[in-house]
Design a protein around this motif. Structure first.
Motif, mmCIF file in Angstrom:
data_model
loop_
_atom_site.group_PDB
_atom_site.id
_atom_site.type_symbol
_atom_site.label_atom_id
_atom_site.label_comp_id
_atom_site.label_asym_id
_atom_site.label_seq_id
_atom_site.Cartn_x
_atom_site.Cartn_y
_atom_site.Cartn_z
ATOM 1 N N ALA A 155 -0.893 -5.798 -6.559
ATOM 2 C CA ALA A 155 0.206 -4.856 -6.758
ATOM 3 C C ALA A 155 0.309 -4.439 -8.222
ATOM 4 N N ALA A 156 0.197 -5.401 -9.131
ATOM 5 C CA ALA A 156 0.244 -5.081 -10.563
ATOM 6 C C ALA A 156 -0.924 -4.186 -10.958
ATOM 7 N N ALA A 157 -2.102 -4.419 -10.345
ATOM 8 C CA ALA A 157 -3.274 -3.593 -10.647
ATOM 9 C C ALA A 157 -3.083 -2.157 -10.174
ATOM 10 N N GLY A 158 -2.491 -1.986 -8.988
ATOM 11 C CA GLY A 158 -2.255 -0.632 -8.477
ATOM 12 C C GLY A 158 -1.346 0.174 -9.379
ATOM 13 N N PHE A 160 -0.973 -0.311 -12.602
ATOM 14 C CA PHE A 160 -1.698 -0.043 -13.845
ATOM 15 C C PHE A 160 -2.640 1.148 -13.691
ATOM 16 N N VAL A 161 -3.410 1.188 -12.606
ATOM 17 C CA VAL A 161 -4.357 2.282 -12.401
ATOM 18 C C VAL A 161 -3.616 3.611 -12.240
ATOM 19 N N ALA A 162 -2.472 3.573 -11.594
ATOM 20 C CA ALA A 162 -1.672 4.801 -11.467
ATOM 21 C C ALA A 162 -1.225 5.304 -12.836
ATOM 22 N N ARG A 163 -0.872 4.373 -13.736
ATOM 23 C CA ARG A 163 -0.417 4.777 -15.071
ATOM 24 C C ARG A 163 -1.533 5.399 -15.895
ATOM 25 N N GLN A 164 -2.791 5.157 -15.491
ATOM 26 C CA GLN A 164 -3.910 5.784 -16.206
ATOM 27 C C GLN A 164 -4.113 7.231 -15.775
ATOM 28 N N GLY A 165 -3.318 7.679 -14.804
ATOM 29 C CA GLY A 165 -3.367 9.072 -14.378
ATOM 30 C C GLY A 165 -4.304 9.356 -13.220
ATOM 31 N N HIS A 166 -4.864 8.313 -12.603
ATOM 32 C CA HIS A 166 -5.788 8.534 -11.495
ATOM 33 C C HIS A 166 -5.029 8.860 -10.214
ATOM 34 N N LYS A 167 -5.638 9.691 -9.375
ATOM 35 C CA LYS A 167 -5.032 10.078 -8.102
ATOM 36 C C LYS A 167 -5.933 9.784 -6.907
ATOM 37 N N TYR A 183 -5.752 -8.102 -1.764
ATOM 38 C CA TYR A 183 -5.639 -7.508 -3.094
ATOM 39 C C TYR A 183 -5.643 -5.986 -2.981
ATOM 40 N N VAL A 184 -6.616 -5.456 -2.209
ATOM 41 C CA VAL A 184 -6.739 -4.003 -2.056
ATOM 42 C C VAL A 184 -5.527 -3.435 -1.327
ATOM 43 N N GLU A 185 -5.042 -4.123 -0.322
ATOM 44 C CA GLU A 185 -3.872 -3.645 0.413
ATOM 45 C C GLU A 185 -2.658 -3.525 -0.514
ATOM 46 N N ALA A 186 -2.430 -4.563 -1.330
ATOM 47 C CA ALA A 186 -1.305 -4.514 -2.266
ATOM 48 C C ALA A 186 -1.532 -3.450 -3.333
ATOM 49 N N PHE A 187 -2.777 -3.332 -3.812
ATOM 50 C CA PHE A 187 -3.139 -2.281 -4.776
ATOM 51 C C PHE A 187 -2.813 -0.910 -4.204
ATOM 52 N N GLU A 188 -3.268 -0.672 -2.978
ATOM 53 C CA GLU A 188 -3.122 0.641 -2.351
ATOM 54 C C GLU A 188 -1.657 0.993 -2.139
ATOM 55 N N GLU A 189 -0.864 0.021 -1.717
ATOM 56 C CA GLU A 189 0.556 0.266 -1.478
ATOM 57 C C GLU A 189 1.274 0.652 -2.766
ATOM 58 N N GLU A 190 0.957 -0.051 -3.847
ATOM 59 C CA GLU A 190 1.603 0.255 -5.133
ATOM 60 C C GLU A 190 1.079 1.558 -5.713
ATOM 61 N N SER A 194 2.949 6.206 -6.676
ATOM 62 C CA SER A 194 2.822 7.210 -7.741
ATOM 63 C C SER A 194 2.013 8.416 -7.285
ATOM 64 N N GLY A 195 1.845 8.552 -5.981
ATOM 65 C CA GLY A 195 1.121 9.699 -5.457
ATOM 66 C C GLY A 195 -0.370 9.526 -5.400
ATOM 67 N N GLY A 196 -0.863 8.310 -5.634
ATOM 68 C CA GLY A 196 -2.297 8.074 -5.587
ATOM 69 C C GLY A 196 -2.788 7.810 -4.175
ATOM 70 N N GLU A 197 -4.098 7.978 -3.986
ATOM 71 C CA GLU A 197 -4.703 7.783 -2.670
ATOM 72 C C GLU A 197 -6.030 7.054 -2.818
ATOM 73 N N VAL A 198 -6.253 6.057 -1.984
ATOM 74 C CA VAL A 198 -7.563 5.422 -1.894
ATOM 75 C C VAL A 198 -8.374 6.206 -0.873
ATOM 76 N N ILE A 199 -9.432 6.876 -1.319
ATOM 77 C CA ILE A 199 -10.148 7.828 -0.463
ATOM 78 C C ILE A 199 -11.353 7.214 0.235
ATOM 79 N N ALA A 200 -11.737 5.978 -0.142
ATOM 80 C CA ALA A 200 -12.894 5.347 0.490
ATOM 81 C C ALA A 200 -12.740 3.836 0.439
ATOM 82 N N HIS A 201 -13.178 3.169 1.499
ATOM 83 C CA HIS A 201 -13.216 1.717 1.562
ATOM 84 C C HIS A 201 -14.639 1.315 1.965
ATOM 85 N N GLU A 202 -15.517 1.199 1.003
ATOM 86 C CA GLU A 202 -16.903 0.825 1.268
ATOM 87 C C GLU A 202 -17.076 -0.689 1.072
#
Length: 402
Positions: A155-158, A160-167, A183-190, A194-202
């Motif tokens: 969740a904290a990582a999600g 942080f990445v949003a604050r870097q401006g990524h979408k 980890y990824v689920e909590a990242f994605e939710e957070e 901020s309007g971000g989207e995880v577009i791939a889960h490889e």
């Protein structure tokens, strides 16, 4: 049995040279961890750390219980990060070796297998790097864990990445492993807040080394960042191959490996700029005097730098010492387990724990560190900033799952 620690030379000399120490006893403690295979990058440094801590405790006079002093004797078995091997190892420690205190446990699959039955044993289990949330949601009073769960960090990582401006972020990793998935689920939710989207889960497996098919697919989707989650070696291949494919985008990860471990696969140029978003572990720019001393002693003893997560196990041994002394018994495992739950953060601790209600472990037996953003710069992991985390709120959430 993979190894067994001996008393330090100084302690052995005292035992031979003075009659006043004739009352000294030996307390056997066990380690079950991955000493071979892909997970050994986490398990072997943990096992080394327990042995080193035990020798330091012995050299400082051992564990004092009433009029008796106990010197630690460490018995180590390789669980290969495999649930069956872990079960066999712990059964040998308990049934054959008579061990009541078992430390180590780098990986969640093997750890979960032991957690499924340890509550019925006259033993105490101290878990290190294994990050699966459910390990401390089972109401086991004889289990504690020094590492926070993966989703506490995700969740904290999600955020942080949003604050870097990524979408638009693509994820590549060991997503079939539950704690990486959490980890990824909590990242994605957070991140979505901020309007971000995880577009791939490889997905890659722990033994995979060629990530180019997954990375080629991700490159075609034109993400503005890549998140890699998994063991050090496959993650390092992913970072190396992303540069070889010309993917000039920011790269984030959740791996917790040392510089030496990554450089066995990738060059420092291929690692340049990579972020690792993980608990604030042993990175020299962010550590305390205790952490610097730990790094120096480990390097001197083993000829290699410790992994960032290895102090979770070192701290286990010191926590056990303080809990046994507080309980006043080496035999009463219930009293020792209760003393662990009541333990305050001790001066020998290497990791920078965040107390809950003034204690190192919460009511679930869970400890918390801060979360941090680390970046690879000129051949080294550099601590950049602490990520906002709320251990008390997460502790309440964890309690609600019991």
């Amino acid at each position: 049995m993979m190894g067994k620690s001996l008393l330090t030379c100084s302690v052995a000399a005292l035992l031979l040279g003075t009659g006043s120490l004739a009352a000294q006893e030996t307390l056997k403690i066990g380690v079950a961890d991955a000493l071979t295979g892909g997970a050994a990058v986490y398990g072997l440094p943990q096992a080394n750390s327990v042995e080193m801590a035990a020798d330091e405790i012995n050299a400082a006079g051992g564990i004092s219980v009433g009029d008796e002093t106990y010197m630690l004797d460490v018995i180590v078995y390789d669980d290969k990060a495999n649930p069956t091997e872990a079960t066999n190892a712990v059964r040998k420690l308990i049934d054959r070796d008579g061990v009541k205190y078992i430390l180590g446990f780098c990986c969640s699959g093997a750890t979960g297998a032991i957690a499924s039955f340890i509550g019925y044993e006259d033993a105490v289990m101290l878990v290190g790097n294994a990050a699966e949330r459910s390990i401390t949601t089972q109401g086991l009073t004889n289990l504690v864990r020094t590492r926070p769960p993966a989703d506490y960090t995700g969740a904290a990582a999600g955020a942080f990445v949003a604050r870097q401006g990524h979408k638009r972020v693509a994820v590549l990793g060991a997503l079939e492993t539950s704690f990486y998935a959490s980890y990824v689920e909590a990242f994605e939710e957070e991140f979505a807040k901020s309007g971000g989207e995880v577009i791939a889960h490889e997905v890659f497996a722990s033994k995979d080394r060629d990530m180019s098919p997954q990375l080629t697919k991700i490159r075609a989707m034109d993400p503005d960042a890549l998140l890699v989650v998994g063991y050090v070696e496959p993650a390092a291949f992913a970072y190396r191959q992303s540069t070889e494919l010309g993917m000039d985008i920011p790269r984030y990860g959740f791996t917790s490996g040392s510089e030496e471990q990554f450089l066995r696969v990738a060059t420092t140029e291929q690692m340049e700029g990579v972020w690792d978003l993980r608990p604030t572990e042993l990175t020299l720019q962010s550590t305390t005097d205790a952490g610097l001393a730990y790094h120096e002693h480990y390097l001197e003893r083993f000829g290699d730098a410790p992994s960032p997560s290895s102090p979770y196990a070192y701290d286990q041994a010191w926590a056990l010492k303080h809990a046994i002394e507080a309980a006043g018994s080496v035999d009463d495992t219930e009293a020792v387990a209760a003393a662990l739950r009541d333990l305050k953060i001790f001066p020998e601790a290497v990791m920078q724990y965040r107390p809950v209600n003034g204690k190192m472990f919460d009511d679930n037996g869970q400890a918390y560190t801060a979360n941090g953003a680390f970046q690879w710069q000129d051949g080294h992991w550099v601590f950049v900033e602490e990520l906002p985390s709320d251990p008390e709120a997460y502790s309440e959430f964890l309690s609600s799952l019991n």
